[in-house]
Design an enzyme around this catalytic site. Structure first.
Site, mmCIF file in Angstrom:
data_model
loop_
_atom_site.group_PDB
_atom_site.id
_atom_site.type_symbol
_atom_site.label_atom_id
_atom_site.label_comp_id
_atom_site.label_asym_id
_atom_site.label_seq_id
_atom_site.Cartn_x
_atom_site.Cartn_y
_atom_site.Cartn_z
ATOM 1 N N LYS A 96 -2.834 -0.076 10.968
ATOM 2 C CA LYS A 96 -3.355 -0.166 9.605
ATOM 3 C C LYS A 96 -4.073 -1.507 9.489
ATOM 4 O O LYS A 96 -3.453 -2.562 9.584
ATOM 5 C CB LYS A 96 -2.222 -0.079 8.580
ATOM 6 C CG LYS A 96 -2.693 -0.299 7.145
ATOM 7 C CD LYS A 96 -1.518 -0.409 6.183
ATOM 8 C CE LYS A 96 -1.985 -0.897 4.818
ATOM 9 N NZ LYS A 96 -0.851 -1.127 3.886
ATOM 10 N N GLY A 157 1.846 -4.364 -4.617
ATOM 11 C CA GLY A 157 3.076 -4.810 -5.252
ATOM 12 C C GLY A 157 3.017 -4.946 -6.757
ATOM 13 O O GLY A 157 3.998 -5.378 -7.375
ATOM 14 N N ALA A 183 -0.881 1.109 -2.011
ATOM 15 C CA ALA A 183 -0.758 -0.103 -2.838
ATOM 16 C C ALA A 183 -0.770 0.199 -4.325
ATOM 17 O O ALA A 183 -1.564 0.993 -4.814
ATOM 18 C CB ALA A 183 -1.855 -1.119 -2.522
ATOM 19 N N GLY A 184 0.147 -0.459 -5.037
ATOM 20 C CA GLY A 184 0.185 -0.398 -6.488
ATOM 21 C C GLY A 184 1.018 0.717 -7.084
ATOM 22 O O GLY A 184 1.236 0.752 -8.294
ATOM 23 N N ASN A 205 5.801 0.833 -0.666
ATOM 24 C CA ASN A 205 6.889 -0.006 -0.173
ATOM 25 C C ASN A 205 7.686 -0.584 -1.334
ATOM 26 O O ASN A 205 8.843 -0.235 -1.564
ATOM 27 C CB ASN A 205 6.322 -1.121 0.713
ATOM 28 C CG ASN A 205 7.380 -1.925 1.453
ATOM 29 O OD1 ASN A 205 7.114 -2.488 2.501
ATOM 30 N ND2 ASN A 205 8.609 -1.991 0.967
ATOM 31 N N THR A 206 7.046 -1.471 -2.112
ATOM 32 C CA THR A 206 7.758 -2.195 -3.163
ATOM 33 C C THR A 206 8.390 -1.275 -4.193
ATOM 34 O O THR A 206 9.467 -1.577 -4.727
ATOM 35 C CB THR A 206 6.810 -3.187 -3.861
ATOM 36 O OG1 THR A 206 6.179 -4.004 -2.869
ATOM 37 C CG2 THR A 206 7.563 -4.083 -4.828
#
EC number: 2.8.1.10
Length: 255
Positions: A96, A157, A183-184, A205-206
């Site tokens: 990635k 995040g 993301a986000g 992830n987050t």
């Protein structure tokens, strides 16, 4: 079925492995998520230091495809160097590409991302570049030959979810390779929405690692991605200005 390069996956959820409370919680979250692709930052791993602990020792790697990322890179040269290091470890052939252009927003640098992607494709990597929701940039990356494009829903995040669904829809519409929203993502609703737009997958992830209960959230994300995909395939009804009765008056008996 999600197809990336020569690989096929049942799950459309890709999961990051950073910032979990501990390795046991991480392991449980990964398992209940159903994810088959796990991403990690090469710079945060001790891949050449066997005496140092890392999450790889805690997982059955026969169940997962590893997707290292070049987080921390600010130039194409740095990203390429990190990718080569990951490949030399023998763990993976996918990468990635993540080249950050702004420390405050963590938004990707489009020029350096294009450069790194081109070099790594020439070296035989399976390349998945992280990009913004720029429609033209996504097209250029696709034309270079990348194996998927990974537009961000919002800053990494941030948990803001999908702030520009129109651009994501346009990227998906023109795509000839998988589009993985990255993301986000902050909630299962965000993940489901991404899939309803027609995305081929979601990477997060987050939203899981930072949840009050990461294991429960991992399961929620699994179900959300599945529901969103089913909804997309089923086809939602069109939006209309006025109501339409679900039980029309025609043919009803007079009481």
């Amino acid at each position: 079925m999600l197809k990336i390069g020569p690989y096929e996956f049942q799950s459309r959820l890709l999961l990051g492995t950073g910032k979990y409370p501990d390795l046991e919680v991480q392991k449980q979250a990964v398992e209940v998520s159903g994810a088959e692709i796990l991403t990690f930052a090469v710079r945060r791993m001790n891949i050449f230091e066997p005496n140092q602990p890392n999450f790889l020792e805690n997982l059955d790697l026969t169940k997962y495809k590893l997707l290292p990322n070049t987080a921390g890179a600010k130039t194409a040269e740095e990203a390429v160097r990190i990718a080569r290091l990951a490949k030399a470890s023998g763990l993976c052939d996918m990468i990635k590409v993540e080249v950050i252009g702004c420390e405050k927003t963590l938004l990707p640098d489009p020029v350096e991302t294009l450069k790194a992607t081109e070099i790594l494709l020439e070296e035989g990597f399976i390349v998945l570049p992280y990009t913004s929701d720029d429609v033209v940039l996504a097209k250029r990356l696709q034309e270079l030959g990348c194996h998927a494009v990974m537009p961000g829903a919002s800053p990494i995040g941030s948990g803001q979810g999908i702030v520009n669904p129109l651009n994501l829809s346009l990227i998906i519409e023109q795509a000839t390779v998988p589009v993985i929203v990255d993301a986000g993502i902050g909630s299962p609703a965000d993940a489901a929405f991404a899939m309803e737009l027609g995305a081929d997958g979601v990477l997060l992830n987050t939203a899981v690692s930072g949840a009050a209960d990461p294991v429960k959230m991992a399961k929620a994300m699994k179900l959300a991605v599945e529901a969103g995909r089913l909804g997309y395939e089923a086809g939602r009804i069109p939006k209309k200005r006025y109501a339409t009765a679900s039980s029309p008056m025609e043919g009803m008996s007079v009481v």
